[in-house]
Scaffold this motif. Structure first.
Motif, PDB file in Angstrom:
ATOM      1  N   THR A  53       1.735  10.322   3.078  1.00 12.07           N
ATOM      2  CA  THR A  53       1.126  10.432   1.752  1.00 12.07           C
ATOM      3  C   THR A  53      -0.322  10.895   1.846  1.00 12.07           C
ATOM      4  O   THR A  53      -0.787  11.661   0.999  1.00 12.07           O
ATOM      5  CB  THR A  53       1.186   9.079   1.019  1.00 12.07           C
ATOM      6  OG1 THR A  53       0.562   8.070   1.835  1.00 12.07           O
ATOM      7  CG2 THR A  53       2.625   8.679   0.750  1.00 12.07           C
ATOM      8  N   PHE A 101       5.799   6.825  -4.320  1.00 15.53           N
ATOM      9  CA  PHE A 101       5.825   5.512  -3.672  1.00 15.53           C
ATOM     10  C   PHE A 101       6.286   5.661  -2.228  1.00 15.53           C
ATOM     11  O   PHE A 101       7.203   6.445  -1.939  1.00 15.53           O
ATOM     12  CB  PHE A 101       6.796   4.568  -4.393  1.00 15.53           C
ATOM     13  CG  PHE A 101       6.601   4.485  -5.877  1.00 15.53           C
ATOM     14  CD1 PHE A 101       5.683   3.603  -6.411  1.00 15.53           C
ATOM     15  CD2 PHE A 101       7.321   5.300  -6.728  1.00 15.53           C
ATOM     16  CE1 PHE A 101       5.502   3.520  -7.782  1.00 15.53           C
ATOM     17  CE2 PHE A 101       7.155   5.230  -8.096  1.00 15.53           C
ATOM     18  CZ  PHE A 101       6.238   4.340  -8.632  1.00 15.53           C
ATOM     19  N   SER A 102       5.687   4.892  -1.354  1.00 14.34           N
ATOM     20  CA  SER A 102       6.190   4.819   0.013  1.00 14.34           C
ATOM     21  C   SER A 102       7.377   3.870   0.053  1.00 14.34           C
ATOM     22  O   SER A 102       7.549   3.017  -0.821  1.00 14.34           O
ATOM     23  CB  SER A 102       5.098   4.322   0.962  1.00 14.34           C
ATOM     24  OG  SER A 102       4.784   2.960   0.684  1.00 14.34           O
ATOM     25  N   THR A 143       6.332   0.235  -0.077  1.00 15.37           N
ATOM     26  CA  THR A 143       5.981  -0.270  -1.403  1.00 15.37           C
ATOM     27  C   THR A 143       7.223  -0.620  -2.204  1.00 15.37           C
ATOM     28  O   THR A 143       7.308  -1.671  -2.846  1.00 15.37           O
ATOM     29  CB  THR A 143       5.154   0.775  -2.166  1.00 15.37           C
ATOM     30  OG1 THR A 143       3.921   0.993  -1.469  1.00 15.37           O
ATOM     31  CG2 THR A 143       4.843   0.292  -3.584  1.00 15.37           C
ATOM     32  N   GLU A 175      -0.274   6.451  -3.691  1.00 14.47           N
ATOM     33  CA  GLU A 175       0.586   5.496  -4.370  1.00 14.47           C
ATOM     34  C   GLU A 175       0.285   5.525  -5.869  1.00 14.47           C
ATOM     35  O   GLU A 175      -0.860   5.698  -6.286  1.00 14.47           O
ATOM     36  CB  GLU A 175       0.361   4.075  -3.835  1.00 14.47           C
ATOM     37  CG  GLU A 175       0.764   3.886  -2.382  1.00 14.47           C
ATOM     38  CD  GLU A 175       2.260   3.687  -2.211  1.00 14.47           C
ATOM     39  OE1 GLU A 175       2.986   3.662  -3.228  1.00 14.47           O
ATOM     40  OE2 GLU A 175       2.698   3.558  -1.056  1.00 14.47           O
TER      41      GLU A 175
END
Length: 812
Positions: free
Chosen positions: A257, A274-275, A278, A537
């Motif tokens: 990211t 979003f990772s 997360t 994020e």
């Protein structure tokens, strides 16, 4: 080895009750520990496995198709940190869900085509396994996520109404699918699956609606707006697989990211990225907190088991003092006697721990389907090796405790052994209170406690720990079930009535005048919401017209100017920011805005990453013209129970001029909050009952040592005329007095440290400042009941006093 085994068997046979009680406590502690670990690890592992099976990415994002075009996808895939970037088309449609009451429930839902995005596992009809034979949803059917069972409470056979402009399309819920990314109800977006032909029809209908309403304000609203209730969007999602480094290890999602934000313009302002970590954190949030609560309860059980273990070791050495002295006199070594004690306690403990772990393994399968609705994945029963490591650690602690207590064996002499360990005679009274005929039972009780206070320290500790635990769980349960639980526990606010003015001839004053006739308005406001990419994020930013209802600031003040911001606690911690620092946010137009941090927010809002701005500041970073924005008025009533009546009054007075659909920020969280409340209240009630049972059991076991040490004294009392009933009452009063002191100390500890402890647990939600409901009458009744449990259990355990024979004591 033979003598060790013989001594152990003899001791186990003569003290079956004590060892059975100790085993029950350890088995229960092992059950809770193994169940928590197996459940958490099974769900965590299943999420990881489901991501692989579904071919989901290490980073997930979505946006409007015109923003996430082919060139952007190609630029992302060209990054050295990215192995592959896969795009898939979705549609975002406002959907009406069936409701058991008159209130209409509408949510913005992403719909994707079967076998065009993730490879979904379809859950079988019984909810316990997967249906490998499923060919996907038929036309006009949809598969929904497991989290939809909770929020919004969807069931197979329900009919969903999709609003595409002025048209309505219906879909029938035909089943549930595993979604390791968006399947948990704690995500702000739902993703459902339809057949390819149905998806094509929806996509075409959206294109026609967009063409018909070209240039309208609704069509221009951003995808993440929770108020776009009548807007449909063509969406594209992106699954990004991380590459490997030179050593062959996968590059972290954070590095991916970071590279995307630095190199690709879309990534720096993506509304939803979003990772995998997360997304997994959202799915595991409730499970982790519940496991932490149960883990604390297991620690309580184990602590009490250790106390019982110490008492039992002391009782064995007290009772067998003479025998141990004789054995030492004839040549038996101290380490042999110690080994015999270790064999007894470690053997019983090992069996109890294994039984508890085995029971947890059997109890796990029925719990997995209900937890599937929380985590979004259906885990399979497992027994993780980590459980064995924990059990070995618990067993090792017991072995150390027994070994330390057994050191006293080395001090046994033959002379002292002949007196059964009794000390030399001393003609000095240790009593500190005068014995008289007035309140004789109380005086004798205080004398017994004052003469040997160390014998009651364990009882004091047990009552303190149990009372503190019960007070905290009761305070939390009362707070969770209070009328203002949403605000006080979760730090979120509730709108009783939402009213969107459709006719410009109306104003907020007109709405308030009608509502006031039903119930006085406590507060009213307008709110607007946007998600902005921060360090790769998606983070939530909320602007409201009036901050007077915000009561959950940790420190600082609400924003009063457009360059001020209140940060969620988790985001403030992640960014290392405090009041007075500056925080830069890149808006939708690509320009950076710098805000002054004026406070921090303790709230479930965006799991602690949600932030507060002025409404104009949110319009600015969202690149929305305030004149074109259409936001509803939100009203909180003094009497929340009159919300439905107030809505009907608005509809009767203004008709189609006002839309009363619930549109406030947390309108879609009621099912999730109800789930959390029921989960914690249920766990607290069960643990409270078990704690009372433990109190009864611990007293019964601890009394063994006291009877052994005071057998002669009790016999003398019987000889001079005290009845067994009087002595049993005195014995029970000892436990009552000591436990009462422990309860007072435990209550003080709970009141002082309870909110911080609960806040640490709920801090995973983003809510760290919680005031528990310590009702004096309820707490007083609870502690009185607990002290009486100690008294009753001690009175019941003292029935052995009736068997004391003075002639036997004289013979000894």
């Amino acid at each position: 080895m033979g003598i060790i085994t013989t001594l152990s068997r003899a001791s186990l046979k003569s003290r079956k009750r004590a060892f059975v009680g100790l085993g029950l406590l350890l088995a229960l502690a092992a059950f809770v520990v193994a169940l928590c670990l197996n459940l958490s690890l099974a769900l965590s592992q299943r999420i990881d496995d489901a991501i692989i099976e579904a071919e989901a990415g290490d980073v997930y994002g979505y946006d409007l198709r015109q923003n996430l075009d082919d060139d952007t996808v190609a630029a992302i895939e060209a990054l050295p940190e990215v192995a592959k970037a896969r795009a898939n088309d979705l549609v975002s449609i406002p959907t009406d869900f069936p409701s058991s009451n008159e209130e209409k429930r509408t949510s913005q839902v992403l719909y994707g085509a079967w076998e065009s995005g993730l490879h979904y596992n379809v859950v079988s009809a019984d909810g316990a396994t997967f249906d490998a034979e499923s060919a996907g949803p038929a036309d006009d059917e949809t598969y929904v996520t497991l989290g939809a069972r909770v929020q919004p409470g969807t069931q197979v056979g329900d009919t969903l109404k999709l609003q595409i402009g002025d048209q309505t399309r219906t879909l029938t819920v035909a089943g549930f699918v595993e979604d390791p990314q968006l399947g948990t109800p704690f995500m702000d977006v739902d993703r459902y699956v339809v057949s390819k032909s149905t998806f094509a029809e929806l996509d075409e209908a959206i294109a026609e609606e967009a063409a018909a309403s070209a240039g309208s304000a609704d069509a221009a609203q951003p995808i993440e707006s929770v108020y776009a209730k009548h807007s449909t969007y063509p969406v594209r999602e992106l699954q990004i697989d991380a590459a490997t480094d030179l050593a062959g290890a996968p590059i972290s999602a954070a590095q991916v990211t970071e590279a995307m934000v630095d190199s690709v313009p879309w990534a720096s302002k993506s509304p939803a990225m979003f990772s995998a970590d997360t997304l997994k954190g959202h799915a595991m949030m409730v499970t982790v907190i519940g496991s932490a609560v149960l883990g604390a309860f297991a620690s309580l059980l184990y602590l009490i088991a250790l106390v019982i273990c110490v008492h039992t070791v002391s009782a064995i050495m007290q009772e067998d003092y003479r025998n141990m002295g004789i054995l030492r006199a004839v040549g038996v070594r101290t380490r042999t006697l110690t080994a015999a004690l270790l064999l007894q306690f470690c053997g019983v403990s090992l069996i109890a721990l294994l039984v508890g772990a085995a029971a947890a393994t059997l109890a796990l399968p029925p719990l997995l389907p209900p937890f599937a609705s929380i985590a979004g994945v259906l885990a399979q029963p497992t027994f993780d090796p980590l459980v064995f490591v924990v059990l070995v650690a618990l067993l090792a602690i017991i072995a150390v405790v027994v070994t330390v207590k057994a050191r006293r064996i080395s001090s046994i002499s033959v002379l002292v052994a002949l007196r059964s360990g009794s000390p030399d005679v001393a003609f000095r009274s240790r009593a500190i209170s005068t014995i008289s005929g007035t309140a004789l039972n109380a005086h004798l009780t205080l004398r017994a406690i004052a003469s040997q206070p160390k014998r009651y320290l364990s009882l004091l500790a047990c009552s303190l720990v149990i009372s503190a635990f019960l007070v905290i769980t009761t305070g939390l349960s009362m707070e969770l079930t209070s009328p203002n639980a949403s605000r006080d526990v979760f730090g979120i606010w509730k709108s009783d009535v939402s009213a969107l003015i459709v006719d410009d001839s109306l104003s907020e004053e007109d709405l308030r005048a009608v509502i006031d006739d039903v119930s006085p308005v406590e507060s009213s406001w307008q709110e607007t919401f946007v998600t902005i990419n921060v360090d790769g994020e998606s983070r939530a930013f909320l602007g409201v017209s009036d901050f007077s209802f915000i009561e959950n600031l940790v420190e600082g003040a609400v924003p009063r100017h457009d360059n001020e911001i209140v940060l969620g606690e988790h985001l403030a911690q992640a960014e290392g920011l405090a009041i007075g620092d500056e925080f830069a946010v890149e808006g939708k137009d690509g320009e950076k805005r710098t805000f002054l941090v004026v406070g921090t927010l303790s709230s479930m809002f965006n799991a602690g990453f949600g932030n507060l701005l002025t409404r104009d500041a949110v319009y600015d970073i969202a690149d929305v013209d305030p004149q074109e924005a259409s936001t509803a008025w939100q009203f909180a009533l003094e009497d929340h129970s009159l919300a439905e009546q107030a809505k009907r009054a608005l509809e009767d007075e203004f008709g189609s001029k006002v839309d009363t659909d619930q549109t406030y920020l947390f309108a879609d969280t009621e099912g999730v909050i109800a789930l959390i409340v029921s989960l914690f209240v249920g766990i607290g009630a069960i643990m409270g009952v078990v704690a009372l049972i433990i109190a009864f059991l611990s007293v019964a076991l601890m009394s063994t040592r006291l009877f052994t040490a005071e057998r002669r004294d009790l016999g003398i009392y019987r000889a001079v005329g005290f009845t067994a009933r009087q002595l049993r009452i005195q014995f029970g009063l000892r436990f009552l007095f000591v436990s009462a002191v422990g309860c007072v100390l435990g209550t003080a500890l709970a009141v002082g440290a309870g909110p911080a402890l609960v806040g640490a647990l709920f801090g995973m939600f983003g809510r760290s400042s919680i005031d528990l409901a310590f009702n004096p009458l309820v707490i007083g009744a609870l502690l009185t009941g607990l002290a009486l449990v100690f008294f009753a259990s001690a009175y019941a355990a003292s029935r052995v006093i009736r068997t004391i024979d003075v002639r036997e004591l004289v013979t000894e």
